[in-house]
Design a protein around this motif. Structure first.
Motif, PDB file in Angstrom:
ATOM      1  N   THR A  24       0.842  -1.204   0.000  1.00 21.55           N
ATOM      2  CA  THR A  24       0.000   0.000   0.000  1.00 21.55           C
ATOM      3  C   THR A  24       0.874   1.248   0.000  1.00 21.55           C
ATOM      4  O   THR A  24       2.016   1.241   0.453  1.00 21.55           O
ATOM      5  N   LEU A  25       0.284   2.336  -0.506  1.00 21.50           N
ATOM      6  CA  LEU A  25       0.982   3.621  -0.469  1.00 21.50           C
ATOM      7  C   LEU A  25       1.294   3.990   0.982  1.00 21.50           C
ATOM      8  O   LEU A  25       2.343   4.556   1.281  1.00 21.50           O
ATOM      9  N   LEU A  26       0.384   3.623   1.878  1.00 19.14           N
ATOM     10  CA  LEU A  26       0.609   3.936   3.289  1.00 19.14           C
ATOM     11  C   LEU A  26       1.890   3.275   3.796  1.00 19.14           C
ATOM     12  O   LEU A  26       2.723   3.921   4.441  1.00 19.14           O
ATOM     13  N   ASP A  27       2.067   1.988   3.481  1.00 16.80           N
ATOM     14  CA  ASP A  27       3.288   1.302   3.911  1.00 16.80           C
ATOM     15  C   ASP A  27       4.515   1.897   3.229  1.00 16.80           C
ATOM     16  O   ASP A  27       5.574   2.014   3.846  1.00 16.80           O
ATOM     17  N   SER A  28       4.375   2.251   1.950  1.00 20.68           N
ATOM     18  CA  SER A  28       5.524   2.856   1.261  1.00 20.68           C
ATOM     19  C   SER A  28       5.911   4.163   1.931  1.00 20.68           C
ATOM     20  O   SER A  28       7.090   4.418   2.194  1.00 20.68           O
ATOM     21  N   LEU A  29       4.914   5.000   2.217  1.00 24.25           N
ATOM     22  CA  LEU A  29       5.198   6.290   2.853  1.00 24.25           C
ATOM     23  C   LEU A  29       5.856   6.088   4.205  1.00 24.25           C
ATOM     24  O   LEU A  29       6.853   6.719   4.533  1.00 24.25           O
ATOM     25  N   ARG A  30       5.289   5.173   4.983  1.00 27.93           N
ATOM     26  CA  ARG A  30       5.750   5.006   6.365  1.00 27.93           C
ATOM     27  C   ARG A  30       7.084   4.256   6.442  1.00 27.93           C
ATOM     28  O   ARG A  30       7.980   4.662   7.178  1.00 27.93           O
ATOM     29  N   ASN A  31       7.186   3.177   5.664  1.00 30.53           N
ATOM     30  CA  ASN A  31       8.330   2.289   5.847  1.00 30.53           C
ATOM     31  C   ASN A  31       9.469   2.527   4.862  1.00 30.53           C
ATOM     32  O   ASN A  31      10.597   2.131   5.112  1.00 30.53           O
ATOM     33  N   ARG A  32       9.154   3.136   3.717  1.00 27.62           N
ATOM     34  CA  ARG A  32      10.235   3.337   2.736  1.00 27.62           C
ATOM     35  C   ARG A  32      10.645   4.795   2.642  1.00 27.62           C
ATOM     36  O   ARG A  32      11.823   5.109   2.523  1.00 27.62           O
ATOM     37  N   THR A  36       5.949   9.101   8.680  1.00 26.79           N
ATOM     38  CA  THR A  36       5.036   8.320   9.519  1.00 26.79           C
ATOM     39  C   THR A  36       3.854   9.150  10.036  1.00 26.79           C
ATOM     40  O   THR A  36       3.143   8.715  10.939  1.00 26.79           O
ATOM     41  N   GLY A  37       3.665  10.331   9.460  1.00 30.17           N
ATOM     42  CA  GLY A  37       2.525  11.158   9.888  1.00 30.17           C
ATOM     43  C   GLY A  37       1.196  10.513   9.571  1.00 30.17           C
ATOM     44  O   GLY A  37       0.266  10.550  10.376  1.00 30.17           O
ATOM     45  N   ALA A  38       1.076   9.897   8.406  1.00 32.09           N
ATOM     46  CA  ALA A  38      -0.149   9.158   8.078  1.00 32.09           C
ATOM     47  C   ALA A  38      -0.148   7.866   8.898  1.00 32.09           C
ATOM     48  O   ALA A  38       0.865   7.178   8.971  1.00 32.09           O
ATOM     49  N   LYS A  39      -1.281   7.567   9.536  1.00 33.74           N
ATOM     50  CA  LYS A  39      -1.338   6.427  10.468  1.00 33.74           C
ATOM     51  C   LYS A  39      -2.216   5.321   9.915  1.00 33.74           C
ATOM     52  O   LYS A  39      -3.185   5.594   9.199  1.00 33.74           O
ATOM     53  N   GLU A  40      -1.932   4.096  10.297  1.00 30.51           N
ATOM     54  CA  GLU A  40      -2.834   3.008   9.944  1.00 30.51           C
ATOM     55  C   GLU A  40      -3.730   2.699  11.141  1.00 30.51           C
ATOM     56  O   GLU A  40      -3.282   2.168  12.149  1.00 30.51           O
ATOM     57  N   GLY A  41      -5.014   3.025  10.999  1.00 33.65           N
ATOM     58  CA  GLY A  41      -5.966   2.711  12.056  1.00 33.65           C
ATOM     59  C   GLY A  41      -6.762   1.466  11.733  1.00 33.65           C
ATOM     60  O   GLY A  41      -7.277   0.791  12.626  1.00 33.65           O
ATOM     61  N   CYS A  42      -6.889   1.168  10.415  1.00 34.50           N
ATOM     62  CA  CYS A  42      -7.730   0.020  10.056  1.00 34.50           C
ATOM     63  C   CYS A  42      -7.203  -0.754   8.852  1.00 34.50           C
ATOM     64  O   CYS A  42      -7.378  -1.947   8.777  1.00 34.50           O
ATOM     65  N   GLY A  43      -6.581  -0.077   7.908  1.00 32.05           N
ATOM     66  CA  GLY A  43      -6.095  -0.757   6.710  1.00 32.05           C
ATOM     67  C   GLY A  43      -7.186  -1.105   5.721  1.00 32.05           C
ATOM     68  O   GLY A  43      -6.948  -1.787   4.719  1.00 32.05           O
ATOM     69  N   THR A  44      -8.412  -0.633   5.985  1.00 31.95           N
ATOM     70  CA  THR A  44      -9.535  -0.976   5.104  1.00 31.95           C
ATOM     71  C   THR A  44     -10.303   0.267   4.644  1.00 31.95           C
ATOM     72  O   THR A  44     -11.427   0.151   4.154  1.00 31.95           O
TER      73      THR A  44
END
Lengths: 158, 747
Positions: A24-32, A36-44
């Motif tokens: 996901t773009l979220l994982d790319s932003l956070r981990n790559r 980490t400002g965008a948070k994963e609260g649900c993933g859905t």
């Protein structure tokens, strides 16, 4: 697992990263990328804590693939500060105590900024519906709505 | 320390002002680091395999294929964890909830965990683990679990020497209820049910564990109690407590759900086995399935009263499910049920019942909202029967100073009466209602808690002040504690910074629960500041070479008293700090305290709803929270607690519930199907803060965080009854349930 090189623009900066095609773009932003400002609260796509903009449109970064960022412009909460100055929404969120734990705050700020860009003078109802995709469990939304109203007022002065 | 903690009436300079919180900028810029935001070089990704069955014997776990997958660094099952069977039952339960031993007790119970080089590999490894289950009959309903032929969840739980799911029966009360009911003109008896809800914090549980080969370790974790996590994790894993440093991240909501360990011992065990850091983040699905929801309940409430409105007797038979491990939730329900009232004859019985559901955890004033739903709904029914307004009926029976509470103690000064009087005066009560709209009100109580607390206050060489606390900040408490220190020292708020220390920097602090953060760390901060003032006076005396008794501290400066010293200009904190090296070294204040006697808390809520008679859909039109805060240190964050609790209560009342299928599996494990209130569901939530000082706190502070979730279920139930003419006895009052009640009433 196939990695793909992605060239994108994040908060105005040219950024490259490599990621698997199912990330996901979220994982790319956070981990790559290390944002980490965008948070994963649900993933859905139900909580809005990962709200970012994709070519100016509000999206849940958990519902977008990292590879889809290629050639596009991403905006995250980290891009809200301009010239070292907080965005009026950021100012008003602090001033109105519109956050308690703060985990949903980045998503609310990105969503509210998108709203005010389209509608500089939203009614209370319009604010409530525009932010209905962002879950907050601490505040009951009262102070969030008031902060957005105050920021909108402040921004209209400028 | 007893007398030092007494309330002293005083004029405050900055307590009660609405300053900006110190962590505000970090939280609006994305800089604040939460549980999942940490990174360690070489870190692995941890994932947990969970039972797809509600109740099953684990016959075999075959990890051979998963182990061989490239990139898998460690796999653990219960065989890799100590077998605590026969030792401390509480610790055994905690460990066996973290990882099933021999039997999966609920859908989502952990059975194995993996650490791998990345997320994809870890997920693939989970699929390669083969678990052979033998299914057992299950039970998820609290009433069914109490039947004699119900499947038994825990073999060690006995009633009358026989295996049972009733893990505890707690009785409270006084007087003679039979005699009381005999005196009553009106008796109302009603049964109620409430469904299970989750705290619903937006941040899933997350940690980063790093255990070295020498047995020392670090744990970065989102938690309400890093000191308690250290105790539990080191005990479970056989680590030296002093060698495990636990750091609390910023916490993305807890509401009680982050008082317990769920996956943290697994992350530590994986890290120890792999000899690398392991980051373990729960998915939302896992949060719902396997981290503490609150109890579902079933209850029978009976209240008798005279025609003049005096309650003559009241009873409550409460059945709370604890999930698969014994808890105290039925007991707390029985303690809180009638705490708002001054009753001559009262008896409550709380049953703690095991079912095949996740282990129940605290959820904001745990157990009180359900009992209050039953009691406060029945209060309205009794008031209606005797022809009295529900408000006047409550005022007539409200507990007051000197009342013996139904759970035992005698109350000091309390706020239930004043909140009810405030309801009576509130303009909300006179607002006109439209068609299909109705108004309800209800009261709520919570004990509050103090507990072990310590803080360090250090004055820097530049005269700025750093307060290190061991309670966590989930809603602005760092601002409140900085205000307290600034008030005590007489310096500007901006000169104080409050930080949360890790377990290596402070003595043990109890978990931040029971609304204790600002109450207890505030108390310790006051004493630490006073301790520092003593040092500052000594240093000023040294600088002036005068007796310390001739130095007073006021308004942020040391002043020499007496005619002899009239030529000495006052010394600021910065001036004294600058000379610290030559007057005795660093200047600090400390305090360690058991912050006993947290003042009890009461609230009364008013709610207007509109019920659509065609769909049963209910909308909250107006909502008012009136609560006693003792003393509001930072009113914004007190209001925030009132509003947040009310919103959670509204979600619980109307919408939220765990839905289990006939297979015993949880069917709604995401925010789409477990729908918490969104912004467009709610109106502004009005608040009124009352300040009835807690006699056991220097500033009169009472905890404020929890009570606000207690009245909403009943306030909304009473409003729905008024709006739609149907008495709802089953929470949540979802549209289908209300519609059915309306249709049944017509038939």
């Amino acid at each position: 697992m196939t990695g793909v090189l992605v060239s994108t623009t994040i908060n105005g900066d040219a950024v490259q990263f490599a990621c698997p095609t199912d990330e996901t773009l979220l994982d790319s932003l956070r981990n790559r990328v290390g944002l980490t400002g965008a948070k994963e609260g649900c993933g859905t796509g139900d909580c809005g804590a990962c709200s970012v903009t994709l070519d100016g449109r509000l999206v849940c970064a958990c519902l977008v693939l990292g590879v889809e960022a290629n050639g596009r412009e991403i905006g995250t909460v980290e891009g809200l500060v301009e010239d070292g100055k907080l965005h009026p929404l950021q100012e008003k969120f602090i001033e109105h105590a519109a956050l308690q734990c703060g985990i949903c705050t980045p998503g609310f700020l990105v969503a509210a900024k998108t709203l005010l860009e389209k509608n500089p003078k939203p009614s209370e109802e319009q604010i409530r519906y525009a932010l209905a995709g962002n879950l907050c469990r601490c505040t009951g939304y009262d102070k969030i709505v008031r902060a957005v109203q105050a920021a909108a007022k402040e921004m209209r002065k400028k | 320390m007893g007398h030092d903690t007494n309330y002293q009436d005083r004029e405050f300079k900055i307590i009660g002002t609405r300053v900006k919180r110190p962590d505000g900028i970090d939280k609006v810029t994305g800089r604040a680091k939460y549980g999942a935001d940490a990174f360690a070089p070489g870190q692995l990704v941890g994932k947990v395999l969970r039972s797809p069955h509600a109740h099953a014997i684990i016959q075999k776990i075959d990890i051979s294929k998963a182990e061989k997958l490239a990139g898998v660094k460690a796999i653990i099952t219960s065989a890799d964890l100590p077998d605590l069977t026969g030792s401390n039952r509480g610790m055994t339960d905690i460990l066996e909830n973290c990882m099933a031993r021999g039997r999966a007790l609920y859908h989502g119970h952990a059975v194995a965990a993996v650490a791998a080089i990345d997320e994809q590999t870890a997920k693939q490894a989970l699929k390669l683990i083969k678990v052979t289950y033998k299914l057992l009959p299950h039970v998820t309903d609290v009433d069914e679990a109490m039947l004699p032929d119900a499947p038994i969840i825990q073999d060690f739980v006995l009633q009358d020497g026989k295996p049972s799911n009733i893990a505890g029966i707690s009785t409270f009360g006084h007087g003679d209820v039979d005699a009381g009911f005999a005196e009553a003109d009106v008796i109302v008896e009603k049964s109620y049910k409430t469904e299970q809800t989750h705290q619903g914090y937006i941040e899933p549980h997350a940690c980063l564990a790093n255990v070295s080969s020498d047995g020392s370790g670090e744990l970065w974790v989102t938690t309400q109690g890093h000191f308690s996590f250290r105790v539990v994790c080191s005990t479970l894993l056989g680590l030296d407590m002093a060698k495990l440093k636990v750091t609390s991240s910023e916490i993305g909501g807890g509401f009680g759900g982050k008082t317990h360990v769920w996956t943290e011992p697994l992350a530590l065990a994986l890290s120890r086995k792999a000899n690398r850091p392991v980051k373990l983040v729960m998915t939302r699905d896992e949060v719902f399935k396997a981290s503490g929801p609150t109890s579902s309940t079933s209850m029978d409430i009976k209240i008798g009263a005279k025609k003049d409105g005096t309650i003559t007797a009241a009873t409550a038979m409460l059945r709370y499910q604890d999930g698969a491990f014994p808890g105290i939730w039925g007991m707390l329900g029985a303690m809180t049920a009638y705490a708002c009232y001054d009753l001559k004859n009262v008896k409550t019985v709380g049953h703690d019942v095991l079912v095949n559901r996740p282990k129940v955890a605290a959820y904001r004033a745990p157990s009180a909202p359900m009992a209050a739903f039953g009691v406060e709904s029945t209060m309205d029914l009794v008031a209606n029967e005797i022809g009295m307004s529900p408000l006047d009926f409550r005022i007539k029976n409200a507990a007051k100073e000197g009342t013996q509470a139904s759970y035992g103690p005698v109350y000091g000064p309390i706020g239930i009466g004043p909140t009810l009087e405030a309801v009576k005066k509130h303009p909300h009560m006179r607002a006109k209602l439209k068609k299909n709209q109705g108004r309800g009100m209800a009261c709520g109580f919570w004990f509050n808690f103090g507990g072990q607390t310590c803080v360090d206050l250090n004055i820097g060489p530049d005269g700025t002040v750093s307060l290190t606390i061991g309670t966590i900040d989930v809603g602005g408490s760092r601002a409140s504690l900085s205000l307290i220190v600034a008030e005590e020292l007489g310096i500007p708020y901006d000169q104080v910074r409050t930080n949360i220390g890790d377990t290596a920097s402070l003595g043990h602090n109890d978990t931040t629960e029971g609304s204790r953060g600002t109450f207890s760390s505030g108390m310790a901060a006051i004493f630490a500041a006073r301790d520092a003032v003593g040092v500052l006076r000594e240093r000023a005396a040294k600088m002036w070479d005068i007796p310390v008794d001739d130095v007073v501290w006021a308004d942020g400066v040391a002043t020499a008293t007496g005619a002899k010293h009239s030529n000495l200009p006052p010394l600021t904190l910065a001036a004294i700090a600058a000379k610290a090296a030559s007057t005795g070294g660093p200047i600090a204040g400390h305090n360690e305290v058991v912050a006993d006697n947290a003042g009890v808390s009461f609230a009364s809520h008013i709610c207007d709803v509109e019920v659509d008679p065609e769909t049963g859909s209910t909308k909250i039109i107006r909502y008012t929270v009136i609560q006693d805060a003792g003393k509001a240190i930072h009113p914004d964050y007190v209001e925030g607690q009132f509003q947040g609790g009310a919103a959670q209560g509204i979600g619980w009342a109307l919408n939220e519930e765990y839905i289990y299928g006939a297979d015993g599996c949880l069917q709604n494990t995401g925010f789409l199907d477990y729908r918490i209130p969104v912004c467009s569901d709610l109106p502004f939530i009005d608040t009124q803060i009352l300040e009835i000082p807690n006699p056991n706190h220097p500033y009169g502070v009472r905890g404020v965080g929890e009570t606000s979730i207690v009245p909403p279920l009943a306030a909304i139930g009473n409003a729905v009854s008024h709006a739609a003419g149907v008495r709802m006895t089953h929470i949540p009052m979802s549209a289908p349930r209300i519609l059915k009640a309306i249709d049944d009433a017509k038939a």
